[in-house]
Structure formats: C-alpha cells, structure tokens
Write a protein that holds these residues in place. Structure first.
Motif, short mmCIF file in Angstrom:
data_model
loop_
_atom_site.label_atom_id
_atom_site.label_comp_id
_atom_site.label_asym_id
_atom_site.label_seq_id
_atom_site.Cartn_x
_atom_site.Cartn_y
_atom_site.Cartn_z
N UNK A 82 9.55 -0.34 7.68
CA UNK A 82 10.52 -0.73 6.64
C UNK A 82 10.08 -0.20 5.27
N UNK A 83 8.80 -0.23 5.02
CA UNK A 83 8.30 0.27 3.74
C UNK A 83 8.55 1.78 3.62
N UNK B 204 0.83 -1.20 0.00
CA UNK B 204 0.00 0.00 0.00
C UNK B 204 0.87 1.26 0.00
N UNK B 205 2.00 1.16 0.66
CA UNK B 205 2.91 2.31 0.72
C UNK B 205 3.78 2.38 -0.54
N UNK B 206 4.30 1.24 -0.96
CA UNK B 206 5.31 1.24 -2.02
C UNK B 206 4.73 1.05 -3.43
N UNK B 207 3.52 0.52 -3.51
CA UNK B 207 2.83 0.32 -4.82
C UNK B 207 3.66 -0.55 -5.78
N UNK B 208 4.39 -1.48 -5.28
CA UNK B 208 5.20 -2.32 -6.16
C UNK B 208 5.45 -3.66 -5.46
N UNK B 209 5.21 -4.75 -6.21
CA UNK B 209 5.42 -6.08 -5.62
C UNK B 209 6.89 -6.27 -5.22
N UNK B 210 7.78 -5.87 -6.13
CA UNK B 210 9.20 -6.09 -5.87
C UNK B 210 9.68 -5.29 -4.67
N UNK B 211 9.23 -4.01 -4.58
CA UNK B 211 9.66 -3.19 -3.44
C UNK B 211 9.03 -3.67 -2.14
N UNK B 212 7.77 -4.12 -2.24
CA UNK B 212 7.11 -4.64 -1.03
C UNK B 212 7.88 -5.86 -0.51
N UNK B 213 8.33 -6.67 -1.44
CA UNK B 213 9.11 -7.86 -1.05
C UNK B 213 10.43 -7.45 -0.38
N UNK B 214 11.06 -6.42 -0.96
CA UNK B 214 12.31 -5.92 -0.36
C UNK B 214 12.06 -5.42 1.07
N UNK B 215 10.97 -4.67 1.22
CA UNK B 215 10.66 -4.13 2.55
C UNK B 215 10.39 -5.27 3.53
N UNK B 216 9.69 -6.30 3.06
CA UNK B 216 9.38 -7.42 3.96
C UNK B 216 10.62 -8.23 4.30
N UNK B 217 11.55 -8.30 3.37
CA UNK B 217 12.81 -8.99 3.70
C UNK B 217 13.45 -8.31 4.90
N UNK B 218 13.49 -6.97 4.84
CA UNK B 218 14.08 -6.22 5.95
C UNK B 218 13.25 -6.39 7.22
N UNK B 219 11.94 -6.43 7.06
CA UNK B 219 11.06 -6.57 8.23
C UNK B 219 11.26 -7.94 8.90
#
Lengths: 168, 228
Positions: free
Chosen positions: A79-80, A34-49
């Motif tokens: 993280x996002x 919802x914040x990043x509007x991108x599957x790839x970026x959301x995945x990156x943020x979740x990796x960090x989370x």
C-alpha cells in the motif's frame, strides 16, 4: 475506509481484526513510514492496508502469529508503494536496501526466494506462507488473477534458474 | 527441476522470518492521528450498529414482502379491491356482463376519439353529444354501421352486455394502444362491440363490421380534445 471496515459484521471477525490491529500497527507503521517518509502518508497507506485486511479477515487464523505479522508487512509495504507511485514522490535513497530481505541462510530455495525482486517475493509469501489463492492475492494487491498467476510463474522460473546456477 | 509446494511453503516461512527480523529494532510507536485512532477504536461499536441496521432492514423487507403478498391475494379475490386498483370491475351474470367504473365523476373536458382509418365505403354521418358521451356515427351503402362512443370511465357510467336470447356471453381480451380491452363477438343481429379504457376514458365501438376491421379502426383512433 470505514465502510469497508464495517463489512466485518460478525463478532469473531471484529475481535480478530482488533487484535491484529493492536499487535501489528506499530510494525506496519514503521514499514509504511520508511517508504513514504511522512506521518500523514503513512497513515493513509495504513488505512488502505487495514481496509484490505478487514475484507479478508476470515482468512486470518491467528491475528498475533508471525505468519499474520508477515502478511501485514507485505500488505503495508504494498500500500505504501502504491501511494508512493500515486504521489509521484521521490524514490528514497535507501530504496534498494528497503527492497531486500536478508538471506535466511539455507543456501537453497529460501535464499533464492529472499533474493527475488520484491514484487515477486511478496506474492510468493502471500501464496505459500499466508495461503491465499491467486484471486485473493489479486484483490489484496490490486491485480487481476491472471497477473498474479503470471508473477507466480515468473517467480518460480527465476527460482529454478537460481537453484540450477547454484548447483553448477 | 520441479519446485514442490511443500518446499515453497518452507522457504516462504524462512523468508518471512528473515523479513520480520529486519524490523525488530526499528518498530515505531504509530503516531496515528486522533481521527484515525478513533475510527479504528469505534469499529466494534459501529460494526454492531451495522449488524442491527442490517437486521432491521431485513425485517422491514420481510414486512413489505408480506404486505405485497397479502395485497396481491386481496386484489385477486376481491372485486372491490380490484376496482380500487383498476378503477373498474367486471361483473359476470348468467346472461350478461357489466363493466362498472368506480373513479369519481369528471366533467371538465369531454373526450373525443376519431378514426384515421375506415373500411372502404364507410363514411361519417353525424355527431351526437349527450349525457357526457361523445358519439360519432358512420355507415356505408351495404348497411354496415359503426358507432364510436367515448366517455369518462367514472362512477356515473357502466357498460352492460346482455344477450336477449339467453346464451352465455364470451368476452375476448384484447389490447388497444397498449391498454387492456374486451371484444364482444356479434350478437344475433351481427352487432359486435369492442371497448377499452385509455387514461381514464372509455372508448367503445359498436358496429356490424368484421372483427379485424373493428380492431383496425380501434388502433387507428386518435384523441381529439374538445371543450364541453
């Protein structure tokens, strides 16, 4: 990331982490996307989370509890937002909506806390709902202990002002 | 107005519930990439592997420590072991001390040490080169003499101190150029000795000089390489 995940060496911690992952991944993904509007970026943020959560897994008592779910949301959102700032991406149009939390409706402290700016509210949630110390919150949020203490003090001050205004 | 922790805890719980209610309808199925999912799913297996790795590493470290400990004891108690490490061994007898060198013989280049400082009046007399020894001889008008002998510290050589009057020999540990050496105090003829091993070369000073002068000369020596 994998290096940090591998830091969970005890079987209990691993089991807890996997339960937390399966129970909360969908929600965390929603928050990040919802914040990043991108599957790839959301995945990156979740990796960090998941990274941050893996390092603090011993503090999670019940990986499927609502309390842990709240904690996961706060971490995923943080993280996002960090990634959003790093990427210097355009702020989403519904940014204001994203930062607000519906008032719980107690006409008191909880409503005042819900109305706090998101960076102050998240720290209060980690401190008083999840029970993390200022040092642990600092590690989770990428802040120093002093910065966390200052934010807690500032948040409490804003709560006091809000409650006093309400009683007048 | 003072905010109590209990009140803050209750309020935080309500805020969290309210925050989560926002996402009830919007929870998506996470569209993680295959790589990400596989990394998460293989966590258990990999973490187990790491545990095994950590245990193996600890076991190896314990074995290495045990080996070092045993080696230390062996080197401390066995002259032969000490010799293999330090390339020389000191044998102490009732009236004599023998320094025996154990490294293999070398003959390519004969080491030669010359002093850059000498006591007043002490002058170079002659050079003697024999049996893989390079010796420089100095003396002064007061009857003091000095002999600087340099040779390879190998199995073909040794240094023997023997007190002819039967008294015990006391060797004092000294350091020259940062290397361990020994100073043997004057015997009944006033002859003292000082020696050390520097990069495989034994340097020995014999003379009738004061201890301080012997040490000063030793420190002033420089290596001059010559062909045999």
């Amino acid at each position: 990331m994998l290096i940090y995940l591998l830091a969970i060496t005890d079987p209990e911690g691993r089991s807890k982490f996997m339960r937390l992952y399966f129970h909360n991944q969908g929600l965390m993904y929603s928050v990040a996307k919802r914040i990043l509007r991108s599957d790839a970026l959301a995945e990156d943020a979740l990796q960090e989370a998941f990274f941050a959560i893996a390092r603090n897994i011993e503090k999670v008592h019940d990986p499927e509890s609502p309390q842990t779910r709240g904690f996961c949301v706060v971490i995923a959102r943080n993280m996002a937002l960090t990634l959003l700032r790093k990427q210097q991406r355009e702020i989403p149009t519904d940014w204001e909506d994203m930062q607000t939390v519906p008032a719980p409706g107690d006409d008191g402290l909880a409503d005042a806390m819900a109305a706090l700016p998101q960076e102050l509210r998240d720290i209060l949630l980690l401190r008083y709902d999840s029970g993390y110390s200022t040092a642990e919150i600092g590690k989770l949020m990428g802040l120093s202990s002093a910065q966390v203490r200052r934010r807690i003090t500032k948040a409490k001050e804003q709560l006091r002002i809000a409650l006093e205004e309400e009683t007048i | 107005m003072k905010l109590r922790n209990k009140e803050l805890h209750s309020a935080a719980t309500l805020v969290r519930q309210s925050m989560l209610s926002q996402y009830v309808s919007s929870e998506e199925h996470a569209a993680f990439s295959t790589g990400f999912t596989q990394r998460i799913l293989s966590l258990d297996k990999l973490a187990h592997r790491r545990t095994t790795f950590v245990q193996a590493r600890r076991s190896i470290a314990a074995v290495i420590l045990l080996f070092l400990f045993c080696s230390g004891i062996f080197v401390t108690t066995s002259p032969r072991a000490r010799a293999s490490v330090r390339e020389w061994v000191r044998e102490i007898y009732e009236h004599s001390i023998v320094y025996r060198f154990t490294s293999t013989s070398r003959s390519a280049e004969l080491p030669r040490f010359s002093p850059t400082w000498l006591p007043d009046g002490m002058e170079f007399v002659e050079t003697i080169e024999m049996n893989a020894h390079y010796i420089e001889f100095y003396s002064d008008n007061d009857g003091h003499d000095l002999l600087i002998d340099s040779f390879f510290a190998d199995e073909s050589s040794s240094i023997v101190y023997d007190n002819l009057d039967g008294s015990a020999i006391q060797a004092e540990e000294i350091t020259v150029h940062g290397f361990l050496g020994y100073y043997i105090p004057p015997d009944e003829y006033g002859q003292s000795n000082l020696f050390w091993i520097e990069d495989g070369v034994t340097v020995s000073l014999d003379g009738t000089l004061k201890r301080s002068d012997m040490l000063h000369i030793a420190e002033s020596l420089i290596l001059v390489k010559t062909e045999k």
